[in-house]
Write an enzyme that holds these catalytic residues in place. Structure first.
Site, short mmCIF file in Angstrom:
data_model
loop_
_atom_site.label_atom_id
_atom_site.label_comp_id
_atom_site.label_asym_id
_atom_site.label_seq_id
_atom_site.Cartn_x
_atom_site.Cartn_y
_atom_site.Cartn_z
N CYS A 111 0.82 -1.22 0.00
CA CYS A 111 0.00 0.00 0.00
C CYS A 111 0.85 1.27 0.00
O CYS A 111 0.32 2.37 -0.17
CB CYS A 111 -0.95 0.00 1.18
SG CYS A 111 -1.95 -1.49 1.25
N HIS A 119 -3.23 7.01 2.32
CA HIS A 119 -3.64 5.71 1.81
C HIS A 119 -5.02 5.38 2.38
O HIS A 119 -5.27 5.57 3.57
CB HIS A 119 -2.61 4.65 2.21
CG HIS A 119 -3.11 3.25 2.04
ND1 HIS A 119 -3.69 2.83 0.86
CD2 HIS A 119 -3.12 2.20 2.89
CE1 HIS A 119 -4.05 1.55 1.01
NE2 HIS A 119 -3.71 1.15 2.23
N ASN A 130 -10.15 -0.64 0.07
CA ASN A 130 -8.69 -0.43 0.12
C ASN A 130 -8.06 -1.10 -1.09
O ASN A 130 -7.94 -2.32 -1.13
CB ASN A 130 -8.16 -1.01 1.43
CG ASN A 130 -6.64 -0.99 1.52
OD1 ASN A 130 -5.94 -0.74 0.55
ND2 ASN A 130 -6.13 -1.28 2.72
C1 LIG Z 1 -9.67 -4.80 10.73
C2 LIG Z 1 -10.30 -3.87 11.73
C3 LIG Z 1 -11.41 -3.06 11.07
C4 LIG Z 1 -10.89 -4.67 12.86
O1 LIG Z 1 -11.44 -3.78 13.81
P1 LIG Z 1 -11.04 -3.92 15.34
O2 LIG Z 1 -11.83 -2.94 16.08
O3 LIG Z 1 -9.54 -3.83 15.47
O4 LIG Z 1 -11.51 -5.38 15.64
P2 LIG Z 1 -11.00 -6.36 16.77
O5 LIG Z 1 -10.27 -7.46 16.12
O6 LIG Z 1 -10.30 -5.59 17.86
O7 LIG Z 1 -12.37 -6.88 17.34
C5 LIG Z 1 -13.26 -6.01 18.03
C6 LIG Z 1 -14.60 -6.68 18.11
O8 LIG Z 1 -15.18 -6.74 16.79
C7 LIG Z 1 -15.46 -8.10 16.45
N1 LIG Z 1 -15.18 -8.26 15.03
C8 LIG Z 1 -13.99 -8.53 14.43
N2 LIG Z 1 -14.17 -8.61 13.10
C9 LIG Z 1 -15.47 -8.39 12.87
C10 LIG Z 1 -16.25 -8.33 11.70
N3 LIG Z 1 -15.73 -8.53 10.48
N4 LIG Z 1 -17.56 -8.06 11.83
C11 LIG Z 1 -18.13 -7.88 13.02
N5 LIG Z 1 -17.44 -7.93 14.19
C12 LIG Z 1 -16.12 -8.17 14.09
C13 LIG Z 1 -14.55 -8.92 17.31
O9 LIG Z 1 -15.09 -10.21 17.52
C14 LIG Z 1 -14.54 -8.14 18.59
O10 LIG Z 1 -15.73 -8.38 19.32
P3 LIG Z 1 -15.74 -8.38 20.93
O11 LIG Z 1 -15.34 -6.99 21.35
O12 LIG Z 1 -17.15 -8.73 21.25
O13 LIG Z 1 -14.72 -9.42 21.33
C15 LIG Z 1 -9.25 -2.88 12.30
O14 LIG Z 1 -8.35 -3.58 13.13
C16 LIG Z 1 -8.50 -2.17 11.26
O15 LIG Z 1 -9.04 -1.44 10.47
N6 LIG Z 1 -7.17 -2.31 11.27
C17 LIG Z 1 -6.33 -1.70 10.29
C18 LIG Z 1 -6.37 -2.52 9.07
C19 LIG Z 1 -5.86 -1.80 7.88
O16 LIG Z 1 -5.95 -0.61 7.77
N7 LIG Z 1 -5.30 -2.58 6.98
C20 LIG Z 1 -4.80 -2.11 5.77
C21 LIG Z 1 -3.43 -1.67 5.94
S1 LIG Z 1 -2.72 -1.41 4.42
#
Ligand SMILES: CC(C)(COP(=O)(O)OP(=O)(O)OC[C@H]1O[C@@H](n2cnc3c(N)ncnc32)[C@H](O)[C@@H]1OP(=O)(O)O)[C@@H](O)C(=O)NCCC(=O)NCCS
Length: 331
Positions: free
Chosen positions: A122, A256, A287
């Site tokens: 990215c 990005h 993305n």
């Molecule tokens: C991927 C992303 C959206 C996940 O969100 P998050 O808030 O970190 O999610 P977590 O893994 O901490 O989980 C938080 C909660 O959401 C839930 N959850 C995880 N994925 C889920 C989904 N797809 N749908 C619904 N719930 C989800 C988890 O089970 C957890 O539930 P709980 O609190 O009851 O245990 C986030 O981490 C993110 O955007 N990270 C950056 C990724 C990125 O930018 N990548 C590209 C880089 S180039």
């Protein structure tokens, strides 16, 4: 000792034009949640994504890259034969060798052009832009075509709750050429290979062949989020400092398109004034990795939200982990 002649370049370089191309298949969040335990509301709230573009039948990485490139060449008022180097940034080309760049150069009608692929995920467009600027200033090329193109839908596991809703397809391109004033600020870039495991490919080609599993992208979302909102925030601020600017000098911010919450955190850290236009193409496009920065720039320019001559801060970051950013004058 023999004295060698050195190449002589232009004192400065700038982006002469931008082009972009999107695939035609539009997938909303309702489509994605058929395969994962999630909801439209959760995806929108955690990422900002409402829908994304994926390849349709007959569309390919190559066709998107060519369409974006042709638009950029035409908008620069050039012929393909005027362009002497092509840098393609992609992680979606499924041939170890040859690179796709020489084939694109040939199909575009470039003549004997230097052409190579760059793998910087990215951050790829900003990596390639830094190289293009250096090539023009060093005299190694006069006009460089930079393309960021991805078809991450082909590397997406629809059943992976951590990634299925994020990645998408698209291509963006820019022509970089000589200029009498500076239009591309110093690059701020680097890598942290100790975090190579934060975004990974689930199988390499050898293991894919051995057990028949198609490789997909995996991601530790929390680790990426933490890095992007801490280290990348400071790196983005350094791009401004290196260009000798303050937040008040900026017109446009093109981070990005990884996640709207990451963008919001960067905005708070940078304390950008209200007047700064911020790219949010992730809402409709997801993305699309190396394509996201040039597509976002093109979208802001063609919609009239940003104007030629304005000052824009670019930052790309992703798998590696790698990052690159610079301030540019919009074409
Ligand atoms: C991927 C992303 C959206 C996940 O969100 P998050 O808030 O970190 O999610 P977590 O893994 O901490 O989980 C938080 C909660 O959401 C839930 N959850 C995880 N994925 C889920 C989904 N797809 N749908 C619904 N719930 C989800 C988890 O089970 C957890 O539930 P709980 O609190 O009851 O245990 C986030 O981490 C993110 O955007 N990270 C950056 C990724 C990125 O930018 N990548 C590209 C880089 S180039």
């Amino acid at each position: 000792m023999t004295t060698l002649k050195a190449s002589v370049g232009s004192p400065y370089a700038r982006i002469l034009s931008i082009g972009s191309a999107l695939p035609s298949r539009v997938l909303d969040n309702e489509y994605m949640v058929q395969f994962i335990d999630s909801s439209d509301e959760w995806i929108q709230q955690r990422t900002g994504i409402r829908e994304r573009r994926w390849l349709a039948e007959g569309e390919t990485l190559e066709s998107l890259a060519l369409a974006a490139a042709r638009q950029a060449i035409e908008r620069a008022g050039l012929q393909a034969s005027d362009v002497d180097a092509l840098l393609l940034s992609t992680v979606s080309h499924f041939h170890q060798t040859p690179a796709l760049a020489p084939k694109l150069a040939d199909e575009l009608g470039m003549v004997d052009a230097a052409a190579y692929d760059i793998s910087a995920a990215c951050a790829g467009f900003c990596y390639a832009l830094a190289q293009a600027e250096a090539l023009v200033r060093a005299g190694s090329a006069r006009h460089v075509l930079v393309i960021g193109a991805e078809t991450l839908s082909q590397l997406t596991d629809l059943h992976d709750r951590g990634t299925a809703f994020i990645f998408a397809d698209g291509a963006g391109a820019a022509i970089v050429g000589p200029s009498e004033t500076n239009g591309i600020g110093p690059v701020v870039w680097g890598s942290d290979g100790s975090q190579a495991g934060a975004i990974w490919q689930t199988a390499d080609w050898q293991s894919a062949v051995a057990d028949g599993s198609w490789p997909a992208l995996g991601m530790d979302g929390r680790a990426v989020f933490k890095w992007a909102t801490s280290f990348i925030a400071t790196a983005t601020a350094r791009c401004l400092e290196e260009a000798g600017l303050t937040p008040d000098d900026l017109d446009v911010f093109v981070p990005h398109q990884a996640n709207n919450r990451i963008t919001d955190t960067l905005l708070r850290y940078l304390k950008l004034p209200e007047k700064v236009v911020v790219a949010r193409t992730i809402q409709g496009l997801g993305n699309n990795s190396a394509a996201s920065v040039p597509i976002a720039m093109d979208s802001l320019l063609t919609s009239g939200q940003a104007k030629s001559g304005q000052t824009a801060l670019l930052i790309g970051f992703g798998a590696g982990l790698v990052y690159a950013g610079q301030v540019v004058t919009l074409p």
